[in-house]
Design a protein around this motif. Structure first.
Motif, PDB file in Angstrom:
ATOM      1  N   PHE A 154      13.625  30.015  40.910  1.00 16.30           N
ATOM      2  CA  PHE A 154      12.834  31.339  40.464  1.00 16.30           C
ATOM      3  C   PHE A 154      13.203  32.440  41.240  1.00 16.30           C
ATOM      4  O   PHE A 154      14.134  32.372  41.785  1.00 16.30           O
ATOM      5  CB  PHE A 154      11.191  30.954  41.032  1.00 16.30           C
ATOM      6  N   VAL A 212      12.272  39.897  35.518  1.00 14.72           N
ATOM      7  CA  VAL A 212      11.196  39.194  34.734  1.00 14.72           C
ATOM      8  C   VAL A 212      12.100  38.652  33.378  1.00 14.72           C
ATOM      9  O   VAL A 212      11.705  37.546  33.195  1.00 14.72           O
ATOM     10  CB  VAL A 212      10.183  40.030  34.571  1.00 14.72           C
ATOM     11  N   THR A 241      12.440  34.657  32.604  1.00 17.80           N
ATOM     12  CA  THR A 241      11.550  34.147  31.438  1.00 17.80           C
ATOM     13  C   THR A 241      12.548  33.607  30.558  1.00 17.80           C
ATOM     14  O   THR A 241      12.467  32.258  30.046  1.00 17.80           O
ATOM     15  CB  THR A 241      11.014  35.346  30.742  1.00 17.80           C
ATOM     16  N   THR A 249      11.019  30.404  33.898  1.00 16.01           N
ATOM     17  CA  THR A 249      10.539  30.352  35.384  1.00 16.01           C
ATOM     18  C   THR A 249      10.046  31.813  35.474  1.00 16.01           C
ATOM     19  O   THR A 249       9.812  32.487  34.667  1.00 16.01           O
ATOM     20  CB  THR A 249      11.749  29.949  36.259  1.00 16.01           C
ATOM     21  N   TYR A 250       9.893  32.302  36.835  1.00 17.81           N
ATOM     22  CA  TYR A 250       9.087  33.370  37.244  1.00 17.81           C
ATOM     23  C   TYR A 250       9.508  34.263  38.388  1.00 17.81           C
ATOM     24  O   TYR A 250      10.427  33.734  39.055  1.00 17.81           O
ATOM     25  CB  TYR A 250       7.739  33.005  37.416  1.00 17.81           C
ATOM     26  N   THR A 256       8.533  36.254  41.688  1.00 13.31           N
ATOM     27  CA  THR A 256       7.330  36.475  42.784  1.00 13.31           C
ATOM     28  C   THR A 256       7.794  37.606  43.566  1.00 13.31           C
ATOM     29  O   THR A 256       9.104  38.040  43.489  1.00 13.31           O
ATOM     30  CB  THR A 256       7.243  35.315  43.647  1.00 13.31           C
ATOM     31  N   LYS A 305       4.574  36.985  38.418  1.00 16.15           N
ATOM     32  CA  LYS A 305       3.679  36.106  38.340  1.00 16.15           C
ATOM     33  C   LYS A 305       3.142  35.532  39.632  1.00 16.15           C
ATOM     34  O   LYS A 305       2.259  34.658  39.546  1.00 16.15           O
ATOM     35  CB  LYS A 305       4.143  34.823  37.378  1.00 16.15           C
ATOM     36  N   CYS A 306       3.491  36.005  40.630  1.00 25.70           N
ATOM     37  CA  CYS A 306       3.094  35.579  41.830  1.00 25.70           C
ATOM     38  C   CYS A 306       3.369  36.629  42.894  1.00 25.70           C
ATOM     39  O   CYS A 306       4.194  37.557  42.821  1.00 25.70           O
ATOM     40  CB  CYS A 306       4.013  34.306  42.251  1.00 25.70           C
ATOM     41  N   VAL A 366      -1.800  35.633  37.870  1.00 28.39           N
ATOM     42  CA  VAL A 366      -1.095  35.849  38.907  1.00 28.39           C
ATOM     43  C   VAL A 366      -1.478  35.263  40.115  1.00 28.39           C
ATOM     44  O   VAL A 366      -2.448  35.484  40.327  1.00 28.39           O
ATOM     45  CB  VAL A 366      -0.498  37.431  39.165  1.00 28.39           C
ATOM     46  N   ARG A 426       4.972  25.054  40.541  1.00 29.76           N
ATOM     47  CA  ARG A 426       5.183  24.572  38.882  1.00 29.76           C
ATOM     48  C   ARG A 426       5.771  23.201  38.923  1.00 29.76           C
ATOM     49  O   ARG A 426       6.421  22.740  38.198  1.00 29.76           O
ATOM     50  CB  ARG A 426       5.833  25.559  38.215  1.00 29.76           C
TER      51      ARG A 426
END
Length: 408
Positions: free
Chosen positions: A185, A215, A219, A223-224, A226, A244-245, A265, A358
């Motif tokens: 991530f 992002v 993507t 994944t994401y 933070t 997303k976090c 989020v 996740r």
């Protein structure tokens, strides 16, 4: 292996079950309850409390040494830095934490030596180096250091605190570099921070387009991103760009909590480090005035937890310790027990942290099919929350069904 006699708290929020047995096979939980099969290795846990292995969703294993000596004055050898990191890994595991999410400072080297058993420690999920803007949070060099000098301090396979990233193209390049180093991530600092020398908590950092570039790269890998955020202006930009976090979330109010819930989020509060820095920032190798920068971070995060809970936001749990004294990760659960309940603190540090990371299909609860990462306390932390932060009360730790600590 047949774990018998313990009170089982399964991490879902369900009531504890006294005398519940758990069967482990091939490193996973095979059954909860029932009778032991013939030939099972019986482990007597009578009078103890069995929980899922704890998860710390915000650690810095790469910052396990005196920060001034490692970053500003550069007095520590690679061997000493590695020794401190390895010792931190061991202490973390023996405190009952079987998984951590490293949010800046290490690369795949540390995760690999732990995974292969060369160094005792928790499963390490990491972002590699933080993406930080020039002059922003995540840069720990001296005022007179150049950006080139900061980049040269990386130790491939061991340590990389941050990559200075300015403009969407450089952000994209450094995101790809972080993934090349094993990141699963990405993390960006979108506001100023407490442990900073060049910004204020009220500063916003990175533009919408810069965050969106990261992002996009995350993507593309499923994944994401933070984000470190202490004010809502920077956080709002990050959310609009697709993060997303959020780590810390000091200023999250009712309106922001509603936005977090709407956009899916997650929030990872980090109370322990705030208490530690306010008490004595010099213990981490930081200037004494850093404690003054804490401001209302304690009260702000406390309010953020209540607002986020009311809005239905997924709330994780992280300690965020930096420096050589990281033995008390369980303090985060103690502090959260005071804000909510001990059960909610435990669920946040097990099932909900697994969701944030996740990996909830594999760990986080005591259910058949899950990996047998388990923690056994000698006393009931729900009845006496300080037990969460007493490593000597962690009597047994199992990792993938193998006992890695046993002091019954």
């Amino acid at each position: 292996m047949w774990l018998a006699g313990a009170t089982v708290i399964d991490g879902t929020g369900a009531d504890p079950v006294p005398g519940q047995a758990v069967l482990l096979e091939n490193g996973r939980i095979a059954a909860v309850g029932g009778s032991p099969p013939a030939g099972a290795d019986v482990v007597d846990l009578s009078g103890m409390v069995l929980t899922p292995g704890l998860i710390d969703a915000h650690v810095h294993l790469g910052l396990s040494s005196d920060l001034d000596r490692m970053s500003t004055t550069r007095q520590l050898s690679v061997a000493e830095l590695a020794a401190d990191m390895f010792d931190n890994c061991r202490q973390t595991l023996e405190s009952g934490f079987t998984t951590v999410r490293d949010t800046g400072g290490v690369d795949q080297g540390i995760a690999h030596v732990v995974e292969t058993g060369k160094v005792p420690g928790p499963r390490v999920i990491h972002c590699g180096p933080i993406l930080a803007q020039t002059g922003g949070h995540g840069y720990l060099g001296a005022d007179w250091d150049s950006a080139e000098d900061w980049a040269a301090r990386q130790i491939p396979g061991l340590l990389a605190t941050s990559l200075l990233s300015d403009g969407p193209d450089q952000v994209r390049h450094n995101a790809r570099e972080a993934f090349r180093r094993g990141a699963t991530f990405l993390k960006m600092c979108v506001t100023g921070g407490v442990v900073s020398r060049h910004d204020k908590l009220s500063d916003t950092q990175f533009t919408h387009d810069e965050i969106a570039a990261a992002v996009s790269e995350a993507t593309a890998r499923g994944t994401y991103v933070t984000v470190h955020a202490h004010n809502n202006e920077g956080l709002r930009t990050a959310i609009e760009a697709g993060a997303k976090c959020v780590e810390h979330g000091t200023a999250v109010d009712e309106e922001m909590a509603a936005l977090l819930a709407e956009r899916g989020v997650a929030l990872v509060p980090t109370l322990s480090v705030v208490y530690a820095l306010k008490e004595d920032s010099t213990a981490a190798g930081l200037p004494a005035h850093i404690g003054d920068r804490v401001g209302n971070a304690i009260e702000g995060q406390t309010a953020a937890i209540h607002h986020a809970r009311a809005a239905g936001v997924l709330i994780g749990s992280g300690s965020d310790y930096v420096g050589p004294k990281q033995q008390h990760r369980g303090l985060e659960l103690v502090l959260r027990s005071e804000i909510e309940t001990p059960m909610q603190a435990l669920v946040s540090a097990t099932r909900d942290n697994a969701r944030v990371l996740r990996i909830d299909g594999e760990v986080g609860t005591i259910e058949p099919g899950k990996i047998a990462d388990l923690t056994v306390f000698g006393a009931d932390p729900l009845a006496d929350p300080p037990v969460f932060d007493q490593p000597d009360q962690v009597k047994v730790v199992l990792q993938r069904g193998r006992i890695v600590k046993d002091v019954r």
